[in-house]
Write an enzyme that holds these catalytic residues in place. Structure first.
Site, PDB file in Angstrom:
ATOM      1  N   GLN A   1       1.754  -6.205  -3.385  1.00  0.00           N
ATOM      2  CA  GLN A   1       2.376  -6.187  -1.380  1.00  0.00           C
ATOM      3  C   GLN A   1       3.700  -5.351  -1.780  1.00  0.00           C
ATOM      4  O   GLN A   1       3.858  -4.039  -1.863  1.00  0.00           O
ATOM      5  CB  GLN A   1       2.674  -7.518  -1.257  1.00  0.00           C
ATOM      6  CG  GLN A   1       1.199  -8.857  -0.981  1.00  0.00           C
ATOM      7  CD  GLN A   1       1.166  -8.977  -2.743  1.00  0.00           C
ATOM      8  OE1 GLN A   1       1.581  -9.443  -3.450  1.00  0.00           O
ATOM      9  NE2 GLN A   1      -0.492  -8.469  -2.859  1.00  0.00           N
TER      10      GLN A   1
ATOM     11  N   LYS B   1       1.654   2.288  -5.065  1.00  0.00           N
ATOM     12  CA  LYS B   1       2.439   1.542  -6.284  1.00  0.00           C
ATOM     13  C   LYS B   1       1.393   1.625  -7.728  1.00  0.00           C
ATOM     14  O   LYS B   1       1.815   2.269  -8.693  1.00  0.00           O
ATOM     15  CB  LYS B   1       2.890   0.070  -6.366  1.00  0.00           C
ATOM     16  CG  LYS B   1       3.291  -0.240  -5.194  1.00  0.00           C
ATOM     17  CD  LYS B   1       3.372  -1.751  -4.937  1.00  0.00           C
ATOM     18  CE  LYS B   1       2.281  -2.511  -3.935  1.00  0.00           C
ATOM     19  NZ  LYS B   1       2.328  -2.519  -2.597  1.00  0.00           N
TER      20      LYS B   1
ATOM     21  N   GLY C   1      -4.617  -4.246  -3.613  1.00  0.00           N
ATOM     22  CA  GLY C   1      -5.679  -3.419  -3.735  1.00  0.00           C
ATOM     23  C   GLY C   1      -4.968  -1.916  -4.774  1.00  0.00           C
ATOM     24  O   GLY C   1      -4.205  -1.435  -3.627  1.00  0.00           O
ATOM     25  N   HIS C   2      -4.405  -1.918  -5.679  1.00  0.00           N
ATOM     26  CA  HIS C   2      -3.540  -0.390  -6.409  1.00  0.00           C
ATOM     27  C   HIS C   2      -4.854   0.378  -6.401  1.00  0.00           C
ATOM     28  O   HIS C   2      -5.633   0.267  -7.654  1.00  0.00           O
ATOM     29  CB  HIS C   2      -3.276  -1.792  -7.887  1.00  0.00           C
ATOM     30  CG  HIS C   2      -1.622  -2.157  -7.040  1.00  0.00           C
ATOM     31  ND1 HIS C   2      -1.193  -2.787  -8.054  1.00  0.00           N
ATOM     32  CD2 HIS C   2      -1.895  -2.538  -5.762  1.00  0.00           C
ATOM     33  CE1 HIS C   2      -0.297  -3.650  -7.567  1.00  0.00           C
ATOM     34  NE2 HIS C   2      -0.591  -3.640  -5.924  1.00  0.00           N
TER      35      HIS C   2
ATOM     36  N   ASP D   1       0.476  -1.000  -0.100  1.00  0.00           N
ATOM     37  CA  ASP D   1      -0.091  -0.342  -0.876  1.00  0.00           C
ATOM     38  C   ASP D   1       0.471   1.492   0.111  1.00  0.00           C
ATOM     39  O   ASP D   1       0.416   2.322   0.351  1.00  0.00           O
ATOM     40  CB  ASP D   1      -1.149  -0.144   1.070  1.00  0.00           C
ATOM     41  CG  ASP D   1      -1.642  -1.340   1.334  1.00  0.00           C
ATOM     42  OD1 ASP D   1      -2.591  -1.532   0.181  1.00  0.00           O
ATOM     43  OD2 ASP D   1      -1.752  -1.677   2.093  1.00  0.00           O
TER      44      ASP D   1
END
Ligand code: GDP
Ligand code: IMO
Ligand code: MG
Length: 432
Positions: free
Chosen positions: A226, A16, A40-41, A13
């Site tokens: 990650q 990225k 989750g991007h 988080d």
């Protein structure tokens, strides 16, 4: 350099998605090489937010090829749902702009269920990992155990039933042991055949595509998920994810040799966050931690869980610079620190009366390590949306310089808001 690998240098988080989106303008191909829909991007483009879990962030830009490499564990239902969700936001995903490695491992419902069962059982004994419950760990276990079902298996009805039998022999034994209902062969066959027609059009021999494109001079951007401290080998084991998240995995997880990887860009948050369980030496359980969480909107994109927040840990990021071979970093969320009177940076730890400069591998030692801090003066001015160095207050520049010095890597990009264009370019990783 022609190619760029983006990795998280902390516990995920770091931003990225935003940086990959920004860089993808300069790239031809964007490749995911590990993890799955535990990621989750978030991208924010002209006020519109896109949340991606499996699809590479380059998918939102017309004319780019997005690739899901063999190192990814792919839940076909999650993939189809994400394609549909993006479609509703006006982003069309077709076999033209998305390719999925035919040798990528599939996540099945039994993996998701096992992840949940284990976490529930561990909750009672206080030993849970705090996973995303997406089935990531169980799917990687089956890959390494040589019983996984892979994308290309969906096209081979001759061999698929035997593979399903093999995976079920293992899982049903586990389920019986856990006192859970067994899964039938027919149920898994139905699960797979129901998606085959919609997934197979995306299949690709990814190593060959990348080899051809590289020879043509295409620019390839690798998108890690990650972070390095969640890496199965280099992270805070066992509170990690089940894949290698470090830059070297970009090679094995896509089928492109390590010599062609190019610039390694470590995405680094200006403070530290972590979701789930595990050691976190600089965690702040006070009002400053609360301030960072609220100002930085630190809630998980995938699970909605509150992220734990703390001071910047330069010792940990220095370790990530080494384990990834980071060339430069993108420092994100500097704006979240605006308004704090003073800022602390961890430079090493005290462990059992001795000073050490890195977090040891042992779980017990990690829990006992006490951070050693340097303190810097904060700044009152807003840096939100700053687009040039000249827009930054002197104390903010001092903070950035101190970070660079302590981690041993330069800042190539600086991010000052979630918006795509609120980004300061210092060095173009594709040109360096
Ligand atoms: P990822 O998993 O590394 O892609 O990061 P996430 O998207 O899960 O979390 C990062 C969050 O911070 C997202 O909500 C981004 O929109 C946001 N973000 C990224 N860069 C910045 C920044 O420089 N400033 C602020 N305030 N938010 C940012
Ligand atoms: P992005 O790509 C932050 C964490 C989970 C848990 C541990 C294991 O958005 O940075 P898993 O489901 O992978 O077996 O969970 O890893 N985790 C993440 N934390 N960002 C992520 O991805 C994460 N993906 C997994 O919270 O602690
Ligand atoms: Mg995320």
């Amino acid at each position: 350099m022609t190619n760029v690998v983006v990795v998280g240098s902390q516990w995920g988080d770091e931003g990225k998605g935003k940086i990959v989106d920004w860089l993808s303008e300069r790239a031809d191909i964007v490749v995911r090489f590990q993890g799955g829909h535990n990621a989750g991007h978030t991208l924010v483009i002209d006020g519109i937010s896109y949340k991606l879990s499996l699809l590479p962030s380059g998918i939102v830009r017309p004319g780019k090829i997005a690739v899901i490499g063999n190192g990814v564990v792919l839940d076909p239902h999650a993939l189809l749902a994400e394609i549909e969700k993006l479609g509703a936001q006006g982003v069309k995903v077709t076999p033209e702009n998305l390719r999925v490695a035919d040798n990528a491992t599939l996540i099945l419902s039994l993996h998701r269920e096992l992840d949940g069962m284990r976490e529930d059982a561990a909750s009672n004994s206080g030993t849970k990992i705090g996973t995303t419950r997406r089935g990531i760990g169980p799917a990687y276990e089956d890959k390494v155990g040589r019983r996984a079902i892979r994308v290309m298996d969906l096209a081979d009805m001759e061999t698929l039933p035997g593979k399903v039998d093999r995976i079920l022999t293992h899982h049903n034994a586990l389920r019986r042991g856990l006192g859970e209902k067994e899964v039938s062969h027919e149920a898994i066959m139905q699960e797979l055949t129901s998606v085959a027609d919609r997934v197979l059009p995306f299949r690709e021999t990814v190593w060959e595509l990348l080899d051809k494109q590289r020879r043509k001079g295409a620019r390839i951007l690798f998108e890690g998920a990650q972070g390095s401290l969640l890496d199965i080998d280099h992270g805070t084991y066992p509170f990690v994810t089940s894949s290698n998240t470090v830059a070297g995995q970009a090679s094995a997880g896509s089928g492109m040799g390590p010599g062609a990887l190019g610039y390694i860009l470590g995405i680094t948050k200006a403070y530290t966050t972590r979701v789930g369980e595990g050691p976190f030496p600089t965690e702040l359980k006070d009002e400053i931690g609360q301030f960072l969480g609220e100002k930085g909107h630190e809630f998980g994109t995938v699970t909605g869980r509150k992220r734990r927040c703390g001071w910047f840990d330069a010792a940990l990021v220095r370790q990530s610079v080494a384990t990834n071979g980071i060339t430069g970093i993108a420092l994100t969320k500097l704006d979240v620190l605006d308004g704090l009177d003073e800022l602390k940076i961890c430079v090493g730890y005290m462990l059992d009366g001795e000073q050490i400069d890195h977090l040891p591998a042992s779980q017990g030692a990690q829990a006992r390590a006490e951070p050693i801090y340097v303190t810097l003066e904060g700044w009152k001015e807003s840096t939100v949306g700053a687009r040039s160095w000249a827009d930054l207050p002197a104390q903010a520049i001092k903070y950035v310089r101190q970070v660079e010095e302590l981690i041993g890597a330069p800042v190539a990009l600086l991010s000052t808001s979630p918006e795509r264009d609120d980004t300061i370019l210092v060095t173009d990783p594709f040109e360096d």
